[in-house]
Every structure is written in structure tokens, then in C-alpha cells.
Design a protein around this motif. Structure first.
Motif, PDB file in Angstrom:
ATOM      1  N   LEU A 140       0.199  -5.402  -2.367  1.00  0.00           N
ATOM      2  CA  LEU A 140       0.530  -4.176  -1.660  1.00  0.00           C
ATOM      3  C   LEU A 140       1.913  -3.664  -2.040  1.00  0.00           C
ATOM      4  N   SER A 141       2.906  -4.564  -2.117  1.00  0.00           N
ATOM      5  CA  SER A 141       4.274  -4.126  -2.431  1.00  0.00           C
ATOM      6  C   SER A 141       4.358  -3.567  -3.847  1.00  0.00           C
ATOM      7  N   ASN A 142       3.699  -4.201  -4.802  1.00  0.00           N
ATOM      8  CA  ASN A 142       3.714  -3.685  -6.177  1.00  0.00           C
ATOM      9  C   ASN A 142       3.075  -2.300  -6.246  1.00  0.00           C
ATOM     10  N   PHE A 143       2.021  -2.087  -5.461  1.00  0.00           N
ATOM     11  CA  PHE A 143       1.381  -0.772  -5.452  1.00  0.00           C
ATOM     12  C   PHE A 143       2.317   0.284  -4.875  1.00  0.00           C
ATOM     13  N   LEU A 144       2.992  -0.020  -3.745  1.00  0.00           N
ATOM     14  CA  LEU A 144       3.897   0.954  -3.136  1.00  0.00           C
ATOM     15  C   LEU A 144       5.104   1.229  -4.030  1.00  0.00           C
ATOM     16  N   LEU A 145       5.631   0.183  -4.681  1.00  0.00           N
ATOM     17  CA  LEU A 145       6.766   0.391  -5.588  1.00  0.00           C
ATOM     18  C   LEU A 145       6.369   1.270  -6.772  1.00  0.00           C
ATOM     19  N   SER A 146       5.111   1.150  -7.213  1.00  0.00           N
ATOM     20  CA  SER A 146       4.664   1.997  -8.323  1.00  0.00           C
ATOM     21  C   SER A 146       4.547   3.457  -7.915  1.00  0.00           C
ATOM     22  N   LYS A 147       4.464   3.729  -6.593  1.00  0.00           N
ATOM     23  CA  LYS A 147       4.397   5.088  -6.076  1.00  0.00           C
ATOM     24  C   LYS A 147       5.777   5.605  -5.657  1.00  0.00           C
TER      25      LYS A 147
ATOM     26  N   GLY B 153      12.979  -2.124   1.787  1.00  0.00           N
ATOM     27  CA  GLY B 153      14.170  -2.266   2.619  1.00  0.00           C
ATOM     28  C   GLY B 153      15.040  -3.429   2.187  1.00  0.00           C
ATOM     29  N   GLN B 154      16.364  -3.283   2.358  1.00  0.00           N
ATOM     30  CA  GLN B 154      17.290  -4.336   1.955  1.00  0.00           C
ATOM     31  C   GLN B 154      17.261  -5.511   2.930  1.00  0.00           C
ATOM     32  N   VAL B 155      17.114  -5.214   4.221  1.00  0.00           N
ATOM     33  CA  VAL B 155      17.104  -6.278   5.233  1.00  0.00           C
ATOM     34  C   VAL B 155      15.662  -6.635   5.598  1.00  0.00           C
ATOM     35  N   ASP B 156      14.878  -5.627   5.964  1.00  0.00           N
ATOM     36  CA  ASP B 156      13.477  -5.838   6.335  1.00  0.00           C
ATOM     37  C   ASP B 156      12.613  -5.571   5.109  1.00  0.00           C
ATOM     38  N   LYS B 157      12.061  -6.638   4.520  1.00  0.00           N
ATOM     39  CA  LYS B 157      11.283  -6.499   3.291  1.00  0.00           C
ATOM     40  C   LYS B 157       9.885  -5.917   3.527  1.00  0.00           C
ATOM     41  N   THR B 158       9.514  -5.743   4.793  1.00  0.00           N
ATOM     42  CA  THR B 158       8.205  -5.150   5.090  1.00  0.00           C
ATOM     43  C   THR B 158       8.294  -3.648   5.356  1.00  0.00           C
ATOM     44  N   LEU B 159       9.476  -3.070   5.214  1.00  0.00           N
ATOM     45  CA  LEU B 159       9.687  -1.640   5.413  1.00  0.00           C
ATOM     46  C   LEU B 159       9.847  -0.962   4.057  1.00  0.00           C
ATOM     47  N   PHE B 160       9.072   0.094   3.826  1.00  0.00           N
ATOM     48  CA  PHE B 160       9.118   0.835   2.569  1.00  0.00           C
ATOM     49  C   PHE B 160       9.447   2.297   2.886  1.00  0.00           C
ATOM     50  N   ILE B 161      10.367   2.855   2.085  1.00  0.00           N
ATOM     51  CA  ILE B 161      10.900   4.196   2.341  1.00  0.00           C
ATOM     52  C   ILE B 161      10.754   5.027   1.074  1.00  0.00           C
TER      53      ILE B 161
ATOM     54  N   ASP C 275      12.932  15.490   3.090  1.00  0.00           N
ATOM     55  CA  ASP C 275      11.972  14.788   3.936  1.00  0.00           C
ATOM     56  C   ASP C 275      11.962  13.307   3.599  1.00  0.00           C
ATOM     57  N   ILE C 276      11.438  12.524   4.550  1.00  0.00           N
ATOM     58  CA  ILE C 276      11.377  11.077   4.394  1.00  0.00           C
ATOM     59  C   ILE C 276      10.074  10.577   4.998  1.00  0.00           C
ATOM     60  N   ILE C 277       9.509   9.528   4.410  1.00  0.00           N
ATOM     61  CA  ILE C 277       8.337   8.857   4.949  1.00  0.00           C
ATOM     62  C   ILE C 277       8.643   7.372   5.058  1.00  0.00           C
ATOM     63  N   LEU C 278       8.293   6.760   6.203  1.00  0.00           N
ATOM     64  CA  LEU C 278       8.549   5.353   6.480  1.00  0.00           C
ATOM     65  C   LEU C 278       7.216   4.637   6.625  1.00  0.00           C
ATOM     66  N   VAL C 279       7.093   3.460   5.992  1.00  0.00           N
ATOM     67  CA  VAL C 279       5.875   2.657   6.041  1.00  0.00           C
ATOM     68  C   VAL C 279       6.260   1.245   6.466  1.00  0.00           C
TER      69      VAL C 279
END
Length: 751
Positions: A667-674, A679-687, A693-697
Motif C-alpha cells: 500500500l505504501s509503495n502504491f501511495l508513494l508512486s502517486k 509522515g515523519q512521525v506517524d508512518k501511517t499518515l500520507f499527505i 489544497d491538501i489531502i490526508l490519508v
């Protein structure tokens, strides 16, 4: 043209021009005029030819003027093409048709009046057939009907629209083929509601036109029809040492496709089709289909066998019919016409009867172990000289000749015994009162019903359970989302309707779950996910394998009100049997904390946008694994043909130690490819930032929370996830990790 000058009116003399006769002689044209009398028809532009002794009328010139000429054995009719009105009638004299212009009007009027009157009475008497009108008129059964000859000399358009029927198909009184394989009739039946024990839903029936010899092939899907026919064609052509000349099918896409067309062109086979919606034109195989299905239904009902034996029943019916039917006209059996010898039916046995199968070296028996297993006779082998029987102990179908049959009809014996007992007690029952008789009849009916159910259960002991595989059915779509609001009677009725589709009890064992159709559907849906995600493959078990066991975990999914909305069956691996360094390496995977979720809710409330939730179906099945891992077959769903095989995993399975890590990496590799940032502290947060505008996952295993200041970014995220994984969109966030969440304009409330 004419040679009589006195017949012409308005004569205009001409000089020049000739008419050529049939013998190449020529006549000189000396004038032209009109022929006709007052009150009659007039023929214009008639030539006056010198020396012509007969009056001739040109048919081609009449046709050029828009008239239609019809020649009949006794008369000739000249009528208008548009109005169908008859203008001239000629009578035949020897070999010539002659017209009399002086009396033509009265004759035509008479013919037209008679014709119109007969069809007028046909319309008056509700379009009754002309033969019936003749019968009524000739026998004078009614008053007021003129004595006319009612003839159907034309088509009544109203009768055709209201009464037209299908064309009749008469039986042939001759054999249209001269050898086997000259013509093959093919058709497909199915799908069956119940999957056969071999995993099939369809049956392909092939009938030879000359001998009526039949083959039945069983398919999982329709698109397997070509490959099955191609294999059969090679076998029977080699057997008979002759080629297939033609095949006949309907217009189904399983037959009318590119594969069949190329195959027929390559081998010179003529592919004939029946007319659309006209199965009578392929009646040979259509009638054979009906016969096979009726006999198979009879065989199953006689012995109360489960319906998943339908393919064996159809196969046995085909085997028997090939040897006992008589080919019309030729007066021989299909087997003799195709094989060239009379069939031997001394080995026939009753389908579904009890049998005993000798343990012929299959298992290592002890001194006092049983030498034979009880089974059910299922037919005859098509590839060897042997019987087919279902072994109740091993739950497998075997082919063997070391078998003993018990063909006694136990069901009929019990019925006769009960009838004798009823006769003995009949005289006593007549002395009882009417009320007591009614009570006893009710008690007897209930007892008979219970005995039938007991007999059916006893007969099916050690048989696999029967279930129906849901097709294109998801429990999420059926149940839907329970809406919030005031608990009224209507909402309560709606809730009860939903509860009828789910089980309210969580089974503790697989045996309990297999007794509940709702849990069977849930388990089958889980295995369908494995197939769609290509999770594993069945391989033979070797001595050096470290095989990990599997088990079922059953949970009832609830909504925020504590109401059960879904039965979830999860197949998990017994990960505690894994060995580090062999079955797994790294296992760590980050998980979102509840504090991070609360912070995300506060930030969304402060920024003024709503959060949404979506769920990944069978998330761990999307993670790839690098190690070789083998697991046992799912309990209760073992392959009956290959019970000793194991599954080799291609992707992670719930219960494996490395499963969470592999899913997080995927999942993380897929989101990073997009273009998302972790997140620097919370590794389960993707921005992801897009201009202003901003989207938080936020990811919590297979549950994903997301929100954005721009609605388009949310829609783009949903499309990306649905394109990569199988998702279920749950809509606005209202229940997560035990928190009931209400997002309003004036704030977000938690409970």
C-alpha cells in the motif's frame, strides 16, 4: 394493330414505317387511331397496317403503360398494378387469348361483384375460414347467407396478423446421411443451479445424425465448448478413420464465434445453423437434451441422491440410451450403427444403489480391518472397463471392477411393510369416533414425514454437504447501510428484513458453520477472493515441505448501533508453526494509534472538510511474499480429486507473521508512486499537496480514512484505490475503532 379501317376512330393517316412479323415479313403502317365504343374501354394509338387480317394487342406496350397481365389456363386478366382493378378479360380459344371490347364491362363487373361479396361475408362473419363458410352455405344451416362459392383466392392481411402460426415441422421418413460423422448435432444445456461434484455447471451434447450415437461433455463455463469439441473431434475421427463433414448448432455465442469458424475453415467442415428462435430445426439434439435431463432427474429422485451428482446421472443416461434406443427407419441401436457390433448390457446395474468397494491395496489394512468400503454406484467408466462408485469413507469417486452391488429397493420394501401394517389395523380404526380418527390421521402424517426425513438423512450419511455458489452476489450490496434516525415501526420492519439475510450466531467449529447456509455463503465468498487475487496454487506435497495448517475464523460484523449487518468468514494460517528464517524474515508493520485518529478529526474540523472511510476487501491477500510457504487445504472445502495436495502461496495470508508487513509495503509503495508523502512521525499518515489544497490519508491495517479541502482530490484518490485494489466505499466516516462520529457544520462529535 389492326387491318380493319372501320374499327378505328380519329384515324390519322401516316406515310412510312413498317411492322415486322414472326416470319420476317413486313407490313406497312398507313395510319393510327383509337379502338373502342361508348361505355367501353378505349385502346389508344392503334396502328393501321396494310394487309393485316387479324387484330393484335402488344403485351409489352400494356406493361409499359402501368398494367399487369396475368395468364391463366382459361382466361387472361389485364389489371392495374396500383389499384388491382381488372380492366380487360380475355378468353382462351385454342392457343390464342381473345378480347371482346363490346361485352367486357358486364363480365368484369360480375367478376368483381362476386369476388367482393365473398370477402365481404368473410369479414362480416368475424374472418371465419372460407371452408367453414362453404360448409354453412351448402348445408343451409343459417338464413341470410347467399349461396356463393367461397374461395381463398388471395391473402387476408387481417387474418395473417391475427391468426398466423409457426410452420409445422414434419418428421423425416428417410435417413439424410449415409455414414457416421457426416453430420453432428450439438447443443448446450445449463447452467445448473448446483455445481456438480467435478465443479461443472454446463453440459455439451453431441449427437451423430446417422447413428444417433451421443456424447456428453461437462463444462465449467460456456467458453469451454470449443476446446471440448476440438478434443472430441480428434478422438472420434481417429476411431472411425473418417472426417466430420458438417456440424449443426444454434446461434449461441458458444458456437458462433471465431474459434469455431477458423476450425471449420481449416478442416473443411460445413457449419450449419438453425434459424433464430427455431430450435425445431435442430430437433435431434434438442429432443436428446430433454431425454437426458428427464432420465437423470428420475435416477436422482429414485434414490434421493444429492443434486451435485447430476453430471454422473446424465452420463449414465447417455451411456444407457446409446445401447438400448432403436434408430428409426434403420431399426438398429446407435451403438451397433456406430461401433459395428451389437451392445452387451449384461453388466448394467441400478444407478445409485448401495455397493461395496474392495480395498484393493489402496490402504494398509490391519488384520481385523474392514476389507470393503460402502459406496454409491454412479455409472460406468468411459475410458476403461470398470464401474464408477462414490466411496463414502474416502469421499472420492473410484473406478474399479472389484465391486459388489446391493440392488434391493429398500425404500419400496419399507413402503410395502407399512401398507401391510395399515391393513391389519384398518378394522380397529373404523370403530373409533370421528374426532379421534382426525387426530390419528394428523399424527400418522407427521410420523410419516419424520420417517421420510430420517431415511433421507440416513441415506446421505458421509456425503458432502450441498451448497449453492452465489453468483455476482455480495452481502454488502444486499444488506446495505442501516440509516440513522428515529426508531419507528417502519425502520424496525426494515431492520427485520435485513436480519433475515444474516446469521445471528457465530459458529465455534467448521461443522457448525457448514450447517448454516449464510455461513457457507460467507466462506465461499472468502474463497472467491482467493481466486480473484490469485493467492495460491495447488501443488503435490513432498516430504521436505514445512506445511502450515489453516483454520476458519467466524465473526459477525456490526454497525454503530450494535446490529449485525454481515457474516464474515476468514481463512487464516496457523502462523505459530512458522520457523524464522525459513517461512518468514521481517514482520514489523506500523499501525495508526487512536491519538493520531483523534488529531486527524480535530484538524479536519478546524479546516472545515469532512472525512470519509473506505475498506480494502481481504487486504492481506494483496501483499506479495518472497518466501516459499505451503498451507493445507481449507477445512470443509478440500479438493475431492486431489485430497493429498497442498497450496503454495503467492501472496500473504491472514495469520502469517509477515502478512501485515507485506500489505503495508504494497500500500505504501502504491501511495508513494502517486506523489504522496509519508509522515515523519506517524508512518501511517500520507499527505499530498496540490497548489493550495491538501489531502490526508490515514491507514489502519485495511481501514482507510481520508479527507481533503478539495472534493476533486477525494474523487481522484477513490478512483486510484479502486483501480489497484478491491474496495468497498463506506461513505462518510461515522464509526471507526469503537468511536461513533457525527460530523456536522458546527463541529464534530464523538461518542
Amino acid at each position: 394493330m389492326t387491318g380493319d379501317k372501320s374499327l378505328l376512330t380519329g384515324l390519322i393517316l401516316k406515310h412510312g414505317g413498317y411492322v415486322t412479323y414472326g416470319d420476317n415479313n413486313k407490313g406497312k403502317i398507313i395510319g393510327s387511331g383509337d379502338i373502342g365504343v361508348k361505355g367501353s374501354l378505349t385502346i389508344q394509338n392503334v396502328f393501321l397496317v396494310e394487309g393485316l387480317k387479324h387484330n393484335l394487342l402488344s403485351i409489352s406496350q400494356l406493361c409499359d403503360k402501368g398494367l399487369e397481365v396475368t395468364f391463366q389456363p382459361e382466361i387472361c386478366l389485364i389489371s392495374s398494378k396500383d389499384s388491382r382493378e381488372t380492366h380487360l378479360v380475355g378468353k382462351r380459344v385454342n392457343n390464342v387469348y381473345m378480347l371482346d371490347l363490346h361485352c367486357i364491362n358486364s363480365e368484369i363487373n360480375c367478376l368483381i361483384t362476386k369476388c367482393d361479396e365473398t370477402w365481404l361475408w368473410h369479414r362480416r362473419i368475424a374472418h371465419i375460414h372460407m371452408q367453414h363458410l362453404n360448409r354453412i352455405a351448402s348445408k343451409e344451416l343459417v338464413i341470410g347467407l347467399p349461396k356463393l362459392k367461397f374461395e381463398k383466392d388471395k391473402i387476408c392481411e387481417a387474418c395473417q396478423k391475427g391468426k398466423q402460426t409457426k410452420t409445422s415441422f414434419k418428421q423425416k421418413q428417410f435417413v439424410s446421411t449415409t455414414r457416421p460423422l457426416e453430420m453432428l448435432h450439438m447443443d448446450l444445456f445449463g447452467p445448473s443451479r448446483t455445481m456438480s461434484i467435478g465443479g461443472n455447471y454446463y453440459g455439451l451434447v453431441v449427437v451423430d445424425d446417422f447413428s444417433r450415437y451421443t456424447w456428453t461433455l461437462f463444462l465449467v463455463t460456456k467458453d469451454e465448448a470449443f476446446s471440448a469439441f476440438k478434443k472430441l473431434a480428434k478422438i472420434i475421427q481417429n476411431e472411425k478413420n473418417c472426417t466430420i463433414a458438417a456440424i449443426k448448432t444454434d446461434h449461441g455465442r458458444e458456437f458462433q464465434n471465431e474459434n469455431f469458424e477458423m476450425f471449420c475453415e481449416k478442416f473443411g467442415i460445413q457449419h450449419n445453423f438453425s434459424a433464430p428462435r427455431t430450435p425445431q430445426q435442430n430437433g435431434v439434439v434438442e429432443r436428446k437434451n430433454r431425454a437426458l435431463e428427464e432420465i437423470a432427474r428420475t435416477l436422482l429422485n429414485e434414490t434421493n441422491l444429492p443434486k451435485y451428482f447430476w453430471a454422473d446421472a446424465v452420463n449414465t443416461a447417455c451411456y444407457v440410451l446409446n445401447r438400448v434406443l432403436i434408430r428409426p427407419i434403420l431399426k438398429k441401436t446407435p451403438y451397433e450403427l456406430f461401433k459395428g457390433r451389437k451392445p452387451n448390457i449384461s453388466h448394467f446395474r441400478v444407478f445409485g444403489c448401495k455397493c461395496f468397494i474392495l480395498n484393493n491395496g489402496k490402504d494398509n489394512l490391519g488384520k481385523f480391518d474392514s476389507k470393503a468400503d460402502e459406496g454409491i454406484f454412479l455409472g460406468y467408466s468411459s475410458q476403461s472397463h470398470a464401474y464408477r462408485a462414490y466411496n463414502k469413507r474416502t469421499m472420492l469417486i473410484e473406478e474399479t471392477v472389484h465391486i459388489t452391488f446391493d440392488e434391493t429397493n429398500q425404500k419400496m420394501q419399507d413402503k410395502l411393510k407399512n401398507s401391510a401394517d395399515d391393513e391389519e389395523t384398518g378394522s380397529l380404526q373404523k370403530l373409533t369416533e370421528t374426532a379421534e380418527e382426525q387426530n390419528e390421521e394428523l399424527d400418522t402424517a407427521e410420523l410419516d414425514t419424520a420417517e421420510k426425513e430420517t431415511d433421507l438423512i440416513d441415506h446421505q450419511i458421509n456425503l458432502p454437504l450441498e451448497w449453492r455458489v452465489p453468483r455476482n452476489l455480495s452481502l454488502d450490496n444486499v444488506i446495505g447501510q442501516i440509516h440513522k434516525g428515529v426508531s419507528t415501526r417502519n425502520l424496525l420492519n426494515l431492520l427485520c428484513e435485513h436480519m433475515a439475510f444474516v446469521s445471528q450466531i457465530e459458529p465455534k467449529t467448521v461443522q457448525e458453520a457448514l450447517n448454516d447456509s449464510n455461513w457457507i455463503s460467507a466462506m465461499q465468498e472468502e474463497l472467491n477472493q482467493f481466486t480473484r487475487n490469485d493467492v495460491w496454487s495447488l501443488v503435490p506435497k513432498t516430504s521436505g515441505m514445512n506445511v502450515i495448517g489453516t483454520k476458519w475464523v467466524f465473526r459477525n460484523k456490526m454497525d454503530e448501533q450494535g446490529i449485525i449487518v454481515r457474516n464474515k468468514a476468514r481463512l487464516v494460517a496457523k502462523g505459530y508453526n512458522q520457523e524464522e528464517g525459513i517461512d518468514y524474515d521481517e514482520t514489523y508493520a506500523p499501525v495508526a494509534r487512536i491519538e493520531a485518529v483523534r488529531l486527524l478529526l480535530a484538524y479536519a474540523c478546524l479546516s472545515g472538510f469532512k472525512l470519509f472511510q473506505m475498506d480494502v476487501k481481504s487486504a492481506f491477500l494483496n501483499g506479495f511474499i518472497n518466501e516459499e510457504v505451503y498451507v493445507t487445504q481449507p477445512p470443509g472445502f478440500e479438493d475431492h480429486k486431489l485430497p493429498g495436495h497442498v497450496y503454495k502461496l503467492k501472496k500473504a495470508l491472514y495469520g502469517l507473521k509477515q502478512a501485515p508487513r507485506q500489505w503495508y509495503e504494497r500500500l505504501s509503495n502504491f501511495l508513494l508512486s502517486k506523489n504522496y508523502q509519508r509522515g515523519q512521525v506517524d508512518k501511517t499518515l500520507f499527505i499530498k499537496n496540490s497548489e493550495n489544497d491538501i489531502i490526508l490519508v490515514q491507514v489502519y491495517v485495511d481501514d482507510i480514512i481520508f479527507g481533503s479541502t478539495n472534493e476533486l482530490l477525494c474523487q481522484e484518490f477513490v478512483l486510484d484505490m479502486q483501480g489497484e485494489f478491491e474496495m468497498s466505499m463506506m461513505g462518510e466516516l461515522n464509526y471507526f475503532l469503537g468511536l461513533q462520529i457525527k460530523q456536522l457544520q458546527n463541529g464534530t462529535f464523538l461518542n
